[in-house]
Design a protein around this motif. Structure first.
Motif, PDB file in Angstrom:
ATOM      1  N   ILE A 149       0.869  -1.177   0.000  1.00  0.00           N
ATOM      2  CA  ILE A 149       0.000   0.000   0.000  1.00  0.00           C
ATOM      3  C   ILE A 149       0.909   1.231   0.000  1.00  0.00           C
ATOM      4  N   PRO A 150       1.161   1.824  -1.148  1.00  0.00           N
ATOM      5  CA  PRO A 150       2.047   2.984  -1.204  1.00  0.00           C
ATOM      6  C   PRO A 150       1.501   4.159  -0.397  1.00  0.00           C
ATOM      7  N   VAL A 151       2.392   4.835   0.281  1.00  0.00           N
ATOM      8  CA  VAL A 151       2.016   5.985   1.106  1.00  0.00           C
ATOM      9  C   VAL A 151       2.083   7.252   0.259  1.00  0.00           C
ATOM     10  N   LEU A 152       0.994   7.997   0.231  1.00  0.00           N
ATOM     11  CA  LEU A 152       0.963   9.246  -0.530  1.00  0.00           C
ATOM     12  C   LEU A 152       1.548  10.405   0.270  1.00  0.00           C
ATOM     13  N   ASP A 185      12.599   8.802   5.810  1.00  0.00           N
ATOM     14  CA  ASP A 185      12.574   8.441   4.397  1.00  0.00           C
ATOM     15  C   ASP A 185      12.568   6.930   4.218  1.00  0.00           C
ATOM     16  N   VAL A 186      13.070   6.218   5.225  1.00  0.00           N
ATOM     17  CA  VAL A 186      13.095   4.762   5.182  1.00  0.00           C
ATOM     18  C   VAL A 186      11.868   4.180   5.877  1.00  0.00           C
ATOM     19  N   LEU A 187      11.450   4.816   6.956  1.00  0.00           N
ATOM     20  CA  LEU A 187      10.289   4.323   7.697  1.00  0.00           C
ATOM     21  C   LEU A 187       9.007   4.410   6.874  1.00  0.00           C
ATOM     22  N   PHE A 188       8.883   5.455   6.046  1.00  0.00           N
ATOM     23  CA  PHE A 188       7.694   5.658   5.236  1.00  0.00           C
ATOM     24  C   PHE A 188       8.107   5.947   3.800  1.00  0.00           C
ATOM     25  N   ASP A 189       7.416   5.331   2.835  1.00  0.00           N
ATOM     26  CA  ASP A 189       7.830   5.477   1.441  1.00  0.00           C
ATOM     27  C   ASP A 189       7.173   6.659   0.733  1.00  0.00           C
ATOM     28  N   GLY A 190       6.532   7.556   1.480  1.00  0.00           N
ATOM     29  CA  GLY A 190       5.951   8.749   0.884  1.00  0.00           C
ATOM     30  C   GLY A 190       6.504  10.008   1.520  1.00  0.00           C
ATOM     31  N   PRO A 191       6.153  11.179   0.998  1.00  0.00           N
ATOM     32  CA  PRO A 191       6.627  12.449   1.546  1.00  0.00           C
ATOM     33  C   PRO A 191       6.223  12.623   3.007  1.00  0.00           C
ATOM     34  N   THR A 192       7.144  13.127   3.816  1.00  0.00           N
ATOM     35  CA  THR A 192       6.910  13.319   5.248  1.00  0.00           C
ATOM     36  C   THR A 192       7.035  14.797   5.601  1.00  0.00           C
ATOM     37  N   THR A 193       6.076  15.314   6.367  1.00  0.00           N
ATOM     38  CA  THR A 193       6.151  16.696   6.828  1.00  0.00           C
ATOM     39  C   THR A 193       5.912  16.736   8.326  1.00  0.00           C
ATOM     40  N   ASP A 226      10.208   8.491 -14.898  1.00  0.00           N
ATOM     41  CA  ASP A 226       9.324   9.555 -14.412  1.00  0.00           C
ATOM     42  C   ASP A 226       8.044   8.977 -13.815  1.00  0.00           C
ATOM     43  N   LEU A 227       7.483   7.973 -14.488  1.00  0.00           N
ATOM     44  CA  LEU A 227       6.265   7.344 -13.988  1.00  0.00           C
ATOM     45  C   LEU A 227       6.514   6.663 -12.652  1.00  0.00           C
ATOM     46  N   ALA A 228       7.637   5.946 -12.548  1.00  0.00           N
ATOM     47  CA  ALA A 228       7.974   5.260 -11.305  1.00  0.00           C
ATOM     48  C   ALA A 228       8.139   6.257 -10.162  1.00  0.00           C
ATOM     49  N   ALA A 229       8.752   7.401 -10.444  1.00  0.00           N
ATOM     50  CA  ALA A 229       8.933   8.426  -9.409  1.00  0.00           C
ATOM     51  C   ALA A 229       7.587   8.933  -8.912  1.00  0.00           C
ATOM     52  N   LEU A 230       6.619   9.113  -9.808  1.00  0.00           N
ATOM     53  CA  LEU A 230       5.292   9.566  -9.408  1.00  0.00           C
ATOM     54  C   LEU A 230       4.582   8.526  -8.547  1.00  0.00           C
ATOM     55  N   LEU A 231       4.956   7.248  -8.732  1.00  0.00           N
ATOM     56  CA  LEU A 231       4.354   6.167  -7.965  1.00  0.00           C
ATOM     57  C   LEU A 231       5.212   5.769  -6.765  1.00  0.00           C
ATOM     58  N   HIS A 232       6.272   6.545  -6.509  1.00  0.00           N
ATOM     59  CA  HIS A 232       7.146   6.328  -5.358  1.00  0.00           C
ATOM     60  C   HIS A 232       7.797   4.936  -5.385  1.00  0.00           C
ATOM     61  N   THR A 233       8.311   4.560  -6.551  1.00  0.00           N
ATOM     62  CA  THR A 233       9.027   3.298  -6.686  1.00  0.00           C
ATOM     63  C   THR A 233      10.116   3.476  -7.723  1.00  0.00           C
ATOM     64  N   SER A 234      10.801   2.408  -8.093  1.00  0.00           N
ATOM     65  CA  SER A 234      11.842   2.472  -9.112  1.00  0.00           C
ATOM     66  C   SER A 234      11.315   1.903 -10.421  1.00  0.00           C
ATOM     67  N   ALA A 235      11.948   2.276 -11.527  1.00  0.00           N
ATOM     68  CA  ALA A 235      11.506   1.766 -12.830  1.00  0.00           C
ATOM     69  C   ALA A 235      11.634   0.244 -12.878  1.00  0.00           C
ATOM     70  N   ARG A 236      12.694  -0.277 -12.310  1.00  0.00           N
ATOM     71  CA  ARG A 236      12.888  -1.729 -12.306  1.00  0.00           C
ATOM     72  C   ARG A 236      11.776  -2.435 -11.538  1.00  0.00           C
ATOM     73  N   THR A 237      11.455  -1.907 -10.372  1.00  0.00           N
ATOM     74  CA  THR A 237      10.369  -2.492  -9.574  1.00  0.00           C
ATOM     75  C   THR A 237       9.038  -2.361 -10.292  1.00  0.00           C
ATOM     76  N   LEU A 238       8.812  -1.229 -10.922  1.00  0.00           N
ATOM     77  CA  LEU A 238       7.562  -1.009 -11.650  1.00  0.00           C
ATOM     78  C   LEU A 238       7.382  -2.050 -12.749  1.00  0.00           C
ATOM     79  N   HIS A 239       8.419  -2.249 -13.554  1.00  0.00           N
ATOM     80  CA  HIS A 239       8.339  -3.237 -14.640  1.00  0.00           C
ATOM     81  C   HIS A 239       8.101  -4.644 -14.084  1.00  0.00           C
ATOM     82  N   ARG A 240       8.798  -4.988 -13.000  1.00  0.00           N
ATOM     83  CA  ARG A 240       8.666  -6.331 -12.425  1.00  0.00           C
ATOM     84  C   ARG A 240       7.264  -6.565 -11.885  1.00  0.00           C
ATOM     85  N   GLN A 241       6.732  -5.576 -11.168  1.00  0.00           N
ATOM     86  CA  GLN A 241       5.413  -5.745 -10.575  1.00  0.00           C
ATOM     87  C   GLN A 241       4.317  -5.796 -11.636  1.00  0.00           C
TER      88      GLN A 241
END
Length: 349
Positions: A175-178, A194-202, A269-284
């Protein structure tokens, strides 16, 4: 008799398998404060976790996930408190297991999370958990109603990681964190977030909250009693497990390609918007039986046909609107999709 679960301890997501020392020493200090509140010594727990007492007060020091699991497990048993001093009374060993079981029979993740939030309120009045939806986003909020002074950060991070980890486990999906917000100032170890949560933190926000795509709430619970019994024997891997599958990934990719075609021009660019890597995106995507190129073609084709049928935009503007860098490549792609050029398609009707 299955062993009761412990809370999902706030450790770095890759630390369990790689032995990375990434968990802030501030969380160790918080556990030691829980001992101090009971006038007890944490010496044996530190020794069990192989944490040198001299390192506890070094701001730059870090420990591994395995060390954090050993320390917190020992502390929860010695203090008989799964909350480690956060609340007005201890949460006896097995409290979080009880909450997990109470949510297991829910038909969907949304129902399970609402149950968890409601039942958590029966255990303590020091925090209030709530789930809400707004404009396609789900928000898990935590209100501080009187957390023990000095333990606010450790409590909120732990509870947030706890419920997010269990939610992912319930539906067997990443479940990606927005985005994540916290009501306290950025700590010295803020980089660890940045490691505890995979989305932007404020920080310095009014409320602690974690946001994610609301469509996950409608997914069915994938776990059963047997899986729960196995999970309760050792809960930490649920939190740090790198879930490979994202059951909404194909839908999320389609959405980004539709709403942000220019920003999602390439895989990186797409992977960055989804908070993942291009390699992971293609694999998933491959694991879901899809490919990025096929999804791009599907979304672009639908959007191009819609614009050609409903507007009089020049072909060049249609090409740009669906994410092509030039008119020539768009015409070639459109003919491959339909057997016609965009002009011929528009002229049919």
């Amino acid at each position: 008799m299955p062993q009761p679960t412990r809370p999902f301890i706030p450790v770095a997501a890759d630390a369990l398998t790689q032995g990375v020392a990434a968990t802030p020493m501030a969380f160790v200090q918080a556990i030691l404060q829980a001992y101090a509140l009971r006038d007890l010594s944490a010496a044996s727990a530190l020794e069990l976790a192989q944490i040198a007492p001299d390192d506890v007060h070094r701001p730059s020091a870090r420990i591994t996930a395995a060390q954090m699991e050993a320390l917190s497990g020992a502390a929860m048993r010695e203090l008989d408190d799964e909350a480690l001093g956060w609340f007005e009374r201890p949460l006896p060993w097995g409290s979080h297991g009880m909450l997990a079981r109470a949510s297991l029979s829910a038909p969907t993740l949304g129902v399970a999370l609402k149950r968890w939030c409601r039942h958590h309120g029966l255990l303590t009045a020091r925090v209030r958990l709530g789930l809400s939806e707004h404009e396609g986003e789900a928000t898990l909020a935590i209100d501080d109603l009187g957390i023990t002074p000095g333990l606010q950060e450790f409590c909120i991070v732990s509870v947030m990681r706890n419920i997010h980890g269990l939610a992912s486990w319930f539906i067997d999906s990443r479940i990606p964190v927005l985005g994540v917000t916290f009501p306290f100032a950025a700590p010295a170890h803020a980089q660890a977030y940045d490691v505890l949560f995979d989305g932007p933190t404020t920080f310095c926000e009014q409320q602690a909250a974690l946001r994610f795509d609301a469509r996950y709430l409608s997914l069915p619970i994938k776990r059963d009693e047997a899986a729960m019994n196995q999970m309760l024997q050792r809960a930490l891997p649920i939190q740090v497990r790198p879930y490979r599958r994202d059951r909404l990934l194909v839908q999320r990719v389609r959405q980004v390609l539709t709403t942000q075609p220019l920003a999602a021009h390439n895989a990186d660019d797409l992977a960055a918007l989804l908070h993942t890597s291009a390699r992971t995106l293609h694999r998933q995507l491959q694991e879901e039986g899809a490919s990025l190129q096929a999804l791009k073609d599907e979304v672009r084709r639908q959007r191009a046909i819609e614009l050609l049928q409903r507007t009089q935009r020049p072909i060049k503007q249609v090409a740009e609107a669906v994410g092509f860098q030039n008119e020539k490549s768009f015409i070639r792609a459109f003919k491959g999709w339909t057997g016609m050029t965009p002009g011929e398609w528009r002229g049919r009707g």
